[in-house]
Design a protein around this motif. Sequence first.
Motif: not given
Length: 333
Positions: A181-203
């Motif tokens: 629920y917290a919204v920190n206006p200073e919490g801007v860490h990345q604006t570029k596209p995110f990446v998958q969190p694992t190299t495993v592709t089976r969903r």
Amino acid sequence: MKQFKKILAAAVFVAAALLPTFAREASFTGEDYEIRLFYNDTAVPGDAVFVRMKFIQNGKMTKADKARFNATTAVLELYNDEKRLDKAAFYDLEKDSDKTTRTMLAGIGLSSWWKSDANYHLTVKYNLYGEQPLEFDLPFGLNNKVFESFTIEATQGMTNIQSDKSAEKMKQIERLNKVLYAVNPEGVHQTKPFVQPTTVTRRTSICFERRIYKYTNGKEVYSAHYGTDYGTGTGAKITSCADGKVMIAENRVSTGWSVCIEHLPGLYSLYYHMSEIKVKEGDTVKAGDLIGLSGATGFATGPHLHWEMRLNTVPVNPDFFCQDFTFDSVEHQ
């Protein structure tokens, strides 16, 4: 919209123009300022809508003018006809060197339960120089998406976790909710596209599929699955999907070894059921940094990674963030 036309009758709002990506562009010219916007004017339930707004002050500014310029605030609102469904405040991404341009961003998560045949629209409300309340509308539509349904026969261990009302579990839920629920206006860490969190592709499970849990005590619960599951086995490397700050890193009753990372104000990624975690609360991470190893801890039928994204507490399909959702590249092309 009537108030908007009455206050600045000479202003012109330019209709949205289609860009090479899923972005739309709109612009507005006031007496001494311009507004350029990039946003996605369509989405599906379970995704999000983001608006990137560049606020440009024309002409030279005195010190007092700059203070007034920085006092401008804005809010993004989503409506179904006249009913407001949600709102989110704009926050600053960057300011140029001469302080005449402010680039702001706001995003709203779209519930997977919403219907595509409703009459949606966006409204941007801004308090010009902290003195004049103005607003304008942006067209927006929700496309249809069908979610599959599954029945899951819960194990006795899963039943025990579901029925657990212990103080420890309640404290963990309260702690996580406080973060989300917290919204920190200073919490801007990345604006570029995110990446998958694992190299495993089976969903093994798709975000927002509908589930009926049948517990060993005879209880049945209908719900939506709020993340994407990867069939990783045990011990696979789990990495951060983007730059951010670790807000939670602990063993939870319901989700096992878990990590929560802040990426933008109000935007968090969650990683559940790991066998081991490699970060601690307060750490800063980069996209691709190791944060843990996959496992089957907590409420799980077997070893896997559950990856989830929350935007202002609303679950959003993680795949949505693996594109230029902030329109960073579109603006700079």
